[in-house]
Design a protein around this motif. Structure first.
Motif, PDB file in Angstrom:
ATOM      1  N   ARG A 102       0.838  -1.205   0.000  1.00 28.29           N
ATOM      2  CA  ARG A 102       0.000   0.000   0.000  1.00 28.29           C
ATOM      3  C   ARG A 102       0.875   1.258   0.000  1.00 28.29           C
ATOM      4  NH1 ARG A 102      -3.792   0.291   4.817  1.00 28.29           N
ATOM      5  NH2 ARG A 102      -2.861   2.250   5.446  1.00 28.29           N
ATOM      6  N   PHE A 103       1.936   1.212   0.811  1.00 28.19           N
ATOM      7  CA  PHE A 103       2.824   2.366   0.914  1.00 28.19           C
ATOM      8  C   PHE A 103       3.478   2.676  -0.437  1.00 28.19           C
ATOM      9  CE2 PHE A 103       7.061   4.156   1.545  1.00 28.19           C
ATOM     10  CZ  PHE A 103       6.738   5.317   2.224  1.00 28.19           C
ATOM     11  N   PHE A 104       4.115   1.668  -1.037  1.00 26.78           N
ATOM     12  CA  PHE A 104       4.823   1.914  -2.298  1.00 26.78           C
ATOM     13  C   PHE A 104       3.846   2.216  -3.429  1.00 26.78           C
ATOM     14  CE2 PHE A 104       8.295  -0.052   0.066  1.00 26.78           C
ATOM     15  CZ  PHE A 104       9.338   0.803  -0.268  1.00 26.78           C
ATOM     16  N   GLY A 105       2.691   1.547  -3.410  1.00 21.27           N
ATOM     17  CA  GLY A 105       1.658   1.847  -4.404  1.00 21.27           C
ATOM     18  C   GLY A 105       1.271   3.319  -4.323  1.00 21.27           C
ATOM     19  N   GLY A 106       1.093   3.803  -3.102  1.00 19.95           N
ATOM     20  CA  GLY A 106       0.738   5.199  -2.881  1.00 19.95           C
ATOM     21  C   GLY A 106       1.822   6.141  -3.358  1.00 19.95           C
ATOM     22  N   ILE A 107       3.086   5.803  -3.021  1.00 23.72           N
ATOM     23  CA  ILE A 107       4.224   6.622  -3.435  1.00 23.72           C
ATOM     24  C   ILE A 107       4.260   6.759  -4.958  1.00 23.72           C
ATOM     25  CG2 ILE A 107       6.760   6.552  -3.687  1.00 23.72           C
ATOM     26  CD1 ILE A 107       6.216   7.348  -0.939  1.00 23.72           C
ATOM     27  N   TYR A 108       3.970   5.659  -5.642  1.00 21.44           N
ATOM     28  CA  TYR A 108       4.013   5.681  -7.109  1.00 21.44           C
ATOM     29  C   TYR A 108       2.700   6.178  -7.723  1.00 21.44           C
ATOM     30  CZ  TYR A 108       8.537   3.365  -7.168  1.00 21.44           C
ATOM     31  OH  TYR A 108       9.866   3.060  -7.021  1.00 21.44           O
ATOM     32  N   GLY A 109       1.797   6.673  -6.892  1.00 23.65           N
ATOM     33  CA  GLY A 109       0.608   7.332  -7.406  1.00 23.65           C
ATOM     34  C   GLY A 109      -0.497   6.413  -7.909  1.00 23.65           C
ATOM     35  N   ILE A 115      -4.436  -0.202  -5.943  1.00 23.74           N
ATOM     36  CA  ILE A 115      -3.605  -0.783  -4.882  1.00 23.74           C
ATOM     37  C   ILE A 115      -4.278  -2.030  -4.311  1.00 23.74           C
ATOM     38  CG2 ILE A 115      -2.658  -0.413  -2.558  1.00 23.74           C
ATOM     39  CD1 ILE A 115      -2.215   2.529  -3.359  1.00 23.74           C
ATOM     40  N   ARG A 116      -5.600  -1.930  -4.074  1.00 23.62           N
ATOM     41  CA  ARG A 116      -6.322  -3.092  -3.533  1.00 23.62           C
ATOM     42  C   ARG A 116      -6.217  -4.289  -4.463  1.00 23.62           C
ATOM     43  NH1 ARG A 116     -10.180   0.372  -1.682  1.00 23.62           N
ATOM     44  NH2 ARG A 116     -11.445   0.090  -3.544  1.00 23.62           N
ATOM     45  N   GLU A 117      -6.444  -4.030  -5.758  1.00 25.01           N
ATOM     46  CA  GLU A 117      -6.385  -5.127  -6.738  1.00 25.01           C
ATOM     47  C   GLU A 117      -4.987  -5.742  -6.798  1.00 25.01           C
ATOM     48  OE1 GLU A 117      -9.663  -3.241  -9.808  1.00 25.01           O
ATOM     49  OE2 GLU A 117      -7.574  -3.491 -10.448  1.00 25.01           O
ATOM     50  N   LYS A 118      -3.990  -4.862  -6.939  1.00 27.05           N
ATOM     51  CA  LYS A 118      -2.593  -5.319  -7.053  1.00 27.05           C
ATOM     52  C   LYS A 118      -2.182  -6.095  -5.816  1.00 27.05           C
ATOM     53  CE  LYS A 118      -0.574  -3.152 -10.717  1.00 27.05           C
ATOM     54  NZ  LYS A 118       0.532  -3.510 -11.564  1.00 27.05           N
ATOM     55  N   SER A 119      -2.583  -5.550  -4.666  1.00 26.17           N
ATOM     56  CA  SER A 119      -2.208  -6.137  -3.391  1.00 26.17           C
ATOM     57  C   SER A 119      -2.693  -7.583  -3.310  1.00 26.17           C
ATOM     58  CB  SER A 119      -2.814  -5.267  -2.300  1.00 26.17           C
ATOM     59  OG  SER A 119      -2.437  -5.729  -1.071  1.00 26.17           O
ATOM     60  N   ARG A 121      -3.590  -9.568  -5.757  1.00 29.17           N
ATOM     61  CA  ARG A 121      -2.983 -10.413  -6.784  1.00 29.17           C
ATOM     62  C   ARG A 121      -1.549 -10.790  -6.409  1.00 29.17           C
ATOM     63  NH1 ARG A 121      -2.488  -7.459 -11.963  1.00 29.17           N
ATOM     64  NH2 ARG A 121      -4.459  -6.618 -11.282  1.00 29.17           N
ATOM     65  N   LEU A 122      -0.788  -9.782  -5.941  1.00 30.87           N
ATOM     66  CA  LEU A 122       0.610 -10.038  -5.585  1.00 30.87           C
ATOM     67  C   LEU A 122       0.735 -11.046  -4.454  1.00 30.87           C
ATOM     68  CD1 LEU A 122       2.553  -6.656  -5.534  1.00 30.87           C
ATOM     69  CD2 LEU A 122       2.979  -8.692  -6.882  1.00 30.87           C
ATOM     70  N   ILE A 123      -0.089 -10.853  -3.432  1.00 31.12           N
ATOM     71  CA  ILE A 123      -0.005 -11.739  -2.269  1.00 31.12           C
ATOM     72  C   ILE A 123      -0.331 -13.167  -2.681  1.00 31.12           C
ATOM     73  CG2 ILE A 123      -1.173 -12.276  -0.081  1.00 31.12           C
ATOM     74  CD1 ILE A 123      -1.157  -9.146   0.342  1.00 31.12           C
ATOM     75  N   GLU A 124      -1.271 -13.292  -3.603  1.00 29.99           N
ATOM     76  CA  GLU A 124      -1.615 -14.622  -4.079  1.00 29.99           C
ATOM     77  C   GLU A 124      -0.473 -15.213  -4.918  1.00 29.99           C
ATOM     78  OE1 GLU A 124      -5.413 -14.955  -6.245  1.00 29.99           O
ATOM     79  OE2 GLU A 124      -4.406 -16.669  -7.185  1.00 29.99           O
ATOM     80  N   GLN A 125       0.008 -14.418  -5.887  1.00 31.08           N
ATOM     81  CA  GLN A 125       1.082 -14.898  -6.769  1.00 31.08           C
ATOM     82  C   GLN A 125       2.313 -15.340  -5.991  1.00 31.08           C
ATOM     83  OE1 GLN A 125       1.927 -11.681  -9.398  1.00 31.08           O
ATOM     84  NE2 GLN A 125       0.326 -12.225 -10.863  1.00 31.08           N
ATOM     85  N   LEU A 126       2.646 -14.597  -4.953  1.00 32.24           N
ATOM     86  CA  LEU A 126       3.862 -14.904  -4.207  1.00 32.24           C
ATOM     87  C   LEU A 126       3.626 -15.938  -3.110  1.00 32.24           C
ATOM     88  CD1 LEU A 126       5.225 -11.253  -3.837  1.00 32.24           C
ATOM     89  CD2 LEU A 126       6.091 -13.002  -5.364  1.00 32.24           C
ATOM     90  N   GLY A 127       2.387 -16.400  -2.994  1.00 31.85           N
ATOM     91  CA  GLY A 127       2.083 -17.397  -1.967  1.00 31.85           C
ATOM     92  C   GLY A 127       2.263 -16.847  -0.559  1.00 31.85           C
ATOM     93  N   LEU A 128       1.916 -15.567  -0.397  1.00 32.88           N
ATOM     94  CA  LEU A 128       2.171 -14.901   0.888  1.00 32.88           C
ATOM     95  C   LEU A 128       0.930 -14.792   1.768  1.00 32.88           C
ATOM     96  CD1 LEU A 128       4.483 -11.860   0.023  1.00 32.88           C
ATOM     97  CD2 LEU A 128       4.930 -13.616   1.722  1.00 32.88           C
ATOM     98  N   ALA A 129      -0.160 -15.445   1.364  1.00 34.96           N
ATOM     99  CA  ALA A 129      -1.438 -15.239   2.046  1.00 34.96           C
ATOM    100  C   ALA A 129      -1.332 -15.365   3.567  1.00 34.96           C
ATOM    101  CB  ALA A 129      -2.472 -16.208   1.501  1.00 34.96           C
ATOM    102  N   SER A 130      -0.613 -16.391   4.035  1.00 36.08           N
ATOM    103  CA  SER A 130      -0.566 -16.607   5.484  1.00 36.08           C
ATOM    104  C   SER A 130       0.349 -15.608   6.182  1.00 36.08           C
ATOM    105  CB  SER A 130      -0.108 -18.032   5.778  1.00 36.08           C
ATOM    106  OG  SER A 130       1.166 -18.229   5.219  1.00 36.08           O
TER     107      SER A 130
END
Lengths: 249, 313
Positions: A102-109, A115-119, A121-130
């Protein structure tokens, strides 16, 4: 996917610090979607050159454009159109992965919606859910590096600068990291990367080799190996860098 | 007598009330006198915790260890006199000059630069031209050399080097390992850690270490010859695409990028020559230019052991 469109162009780019010429008239082009390996011995002038290309340091002379913007006059435009990640600085460790995104998404405008969508998707792609709501400090290094890379390209920049992104990472994660690099390159993002792992030099479309402030060689790994009659990039590097006079960082 | 013994060491770090990170998970090994022993593993493997326990700077939760036959808890004072330690993070005095740092460390150990100059001479001559420069102003390679000199100046019997070559270019890394060989020739035992797998072959014996567990201990040669499978190297024009195609083949067990080749193992021996395999796969339009059978590297072995461990847990 490498194309013929030039995204970084330097002409006799030079940086002096007093009488010391850190980067001495370097000229090269980098193409869109290219994985460009920026190699050199310690003290060869890589960091100085990268700082200039990222719009963080004003050159002493010469010209360069990055993503079509002038590195003297349009440094703020450059910063919006590039991503940057290094081993030393990547994420805020006392924030969670979700907060970092959220922070970096905000910084990059990016908008809240993006940000919600990307967030998600990224967490899922990287297997970071837990792990998405735990502090980054507790994540294994490999996950941090993968997340840091994803965050560095969250705004789909034209170019991403990676300064030794895989230092200290285990061999499996190191390879997974390169798969992320390939994916980004396939999406048309140009990768400008430094590394001390010579097997990683092989994964680049082209390699530039800096010694004592100048670019001594710039070619594909295959052509360089042929030219130096070397079996590996390690030998090519050794051949080129052992004559280096400068040993400063 | 072994120079170092490590017996069932466990070290955990509390994160908060509920969770803790296991830095060392019940590890045991020993280092022979006069040996160059390498701890090979990525960040977070537990290498630094182990060094700090052995140099008496950190207490283990359980287990025991000896250095030069002395107990790391009871005999910490004697151990400190006999070991040289080069931490991963540059820890000299940045605002003292090169020479002042060296003299300081000599004095702390009740000796002089002159007394043990023969030990550091080869290394020190390279930084001597900058002896009046403040340590903080040195380049990475020179800091590394100064740190090694400071760790050697009291003539230690054992040298502990925590990632001395991290972030250093390949030319300086080669030079550094040559210095280590010369120190070994003078009878100093060296325990060295590195995340670079290619440096493993420069050690006499190595422990592959990952998240607090030792995956294997052997000579580099022994580790390589214990690799139980046939390893093939495959090359094509579009390597990124080829990696995905190879992984999708039912007969391929593992496939990893290794520089200009991909290294693969097969689920069972297909009883096909390399040429026949290439033909078979090219019939499936994989566009392979070369298939050769190769000898594994330490990195191949590490990846395999890592995968086995993660499957088992």
């Amino acid at each position: 996917m490498m194309t013929k469109e030039v995204v970084i162009k330097t002409e006799k780019l030079t940086k002096r610090f007093g009488d010391f010429i850190a980067t001495n008239e370097i000229s090269f082009d980098v193409y869109s979607g290219e994985i460009f390996g920026f190699l050199g011995a310690n003290g060869a002038g890589k960091t100085t050159a990268m700082s200039m290309l990222c719009g963080l340091l004003t050159p002493s002379s010469g010209n360069a454009t990055v993503a079509g913007y002038d590195i003297y006059k349009q440094t703020e435009k450059i910063k919006k159109n590039i991503g940057y990640m290094s081993q030393k600085f990547s994420l805020y460790e006392d924030l969670t992965p979700r907060e970092n995104i959220r922070f970096f998404g905000g910084i990059y405008g990016l908008s809240d919606k993006e940000i919600r969508e990307k967030s998600g998707r990224l967490i899922e792609q990287l297997g970071l859910a837990s792990e998405a709501d735990k502090l980054v400090v507790s994540l294994p290094l490999g996950w941090k590096q993968k997340l840091a890379f994803s965050v560095a390209i969250i705004h789909e920049p034209k170019i991403v600068f990676l300064d030794e992104p895989t230092g200290g990472v285990d061999p499996v994660t190191r390879r997974q990291f390169w798969e992320l690099i390939y994916d980004a390159s396939d999406r048309g993002i140009t990768i400008f990367v430094t590394t001390h792992y010579m097997d990683e030099a092989e994964y680049c479309n082209r390699i530039s080799m800096m010694v004592d402030g100048v670019i001594k060689e710039l070619d594909s790994p295959a052509n360089l190996k042929e030219k130096y009659k070397a079996a590996t990039m390690d030998e090519v590097f050794f051949e080129l860098a052992r004559g280096a006079v400068r040993k400063a960082d | 007598m072994a120079a170092v013994t490590v017996d069932h060491l466990i070290k955990k770090y509390r994160q908060d009330k509920k969770t803790s990170i296991t830095a060392l998970n019940n590890i045991s090994f020993s280092v022979k006198e006069g040996e160059i022993f390498g701890l090979i593993g990525p960040d977070g493997a537990g290498k630094t915790s182990l060094f700090r326990i052995l140099t008496t700077l950190l207490l283990a939760d359980s287990g025991s260890a000896t250095v030069c036959g002395l107990d790391v808890v009871k005999d910490f004072r004697q151990i400190r006199k006999q070991v040289g330690y080069m931490p991963g993070r540059f820890s000299l005095y940045q605002d003292l000059t090169v020479e002042e740092n060296l003299r300081f460390f000599a004095t702390v150990f009740d000796t002089t630069i002159e007394e043990n100059y023969h030990l550091i001479k080869d290394i020190y001559v390279q930084i001597e031209p900058f002896k009046n420069r403040r340590a903080g102003k040195l380049s990475g390679g020179m800091k590394q050399k100064l740190a090694l000199c400071c760790a050697l100046i009291h003539k230690p019997t054992i040298l502990f080097l925590d990632e001395p070559t991290t972030g250093v270019d390949t030319v300086s890394r080669k030079e550094f390992w040559e210095m280590l060989k010369r120190l070994k020739d003078q009878g100093i035992t060296i325990l060295v850690s590195t995340p670079y797998m290619d440096e493993a072959t420069l050690c006499e014996r190595i422990a592959l270490i990952q998240t607090g567990n030792i995956l294997s201990i052997n000579t580099p040669e022994g580790i390589i010859s214990n690799y139980p499978e046939i390893l093939l190297a495959v090359k094509g024009d579009d390597m990124s695409h080829l990696l995905k195609s190879l992984r999708s083949l039912p007969e391929v067990k593992s496939c990893n990028a290794f520089g200009e080749y991909h290294h693969i193992t097969l689920k069972k021996d297909l009883k096909l020559s390399e040429t026949d395999l290439q033909k078979k796969w090219n019939d499936q339009s994989l566009q392979i230019k070369e298939v050769i059978s190769i000898r594994p590297t330490v990195e191949d072995c590490f990846i395999r052991l890592m995968m086995e461990t993660s499957k088992a847990s």
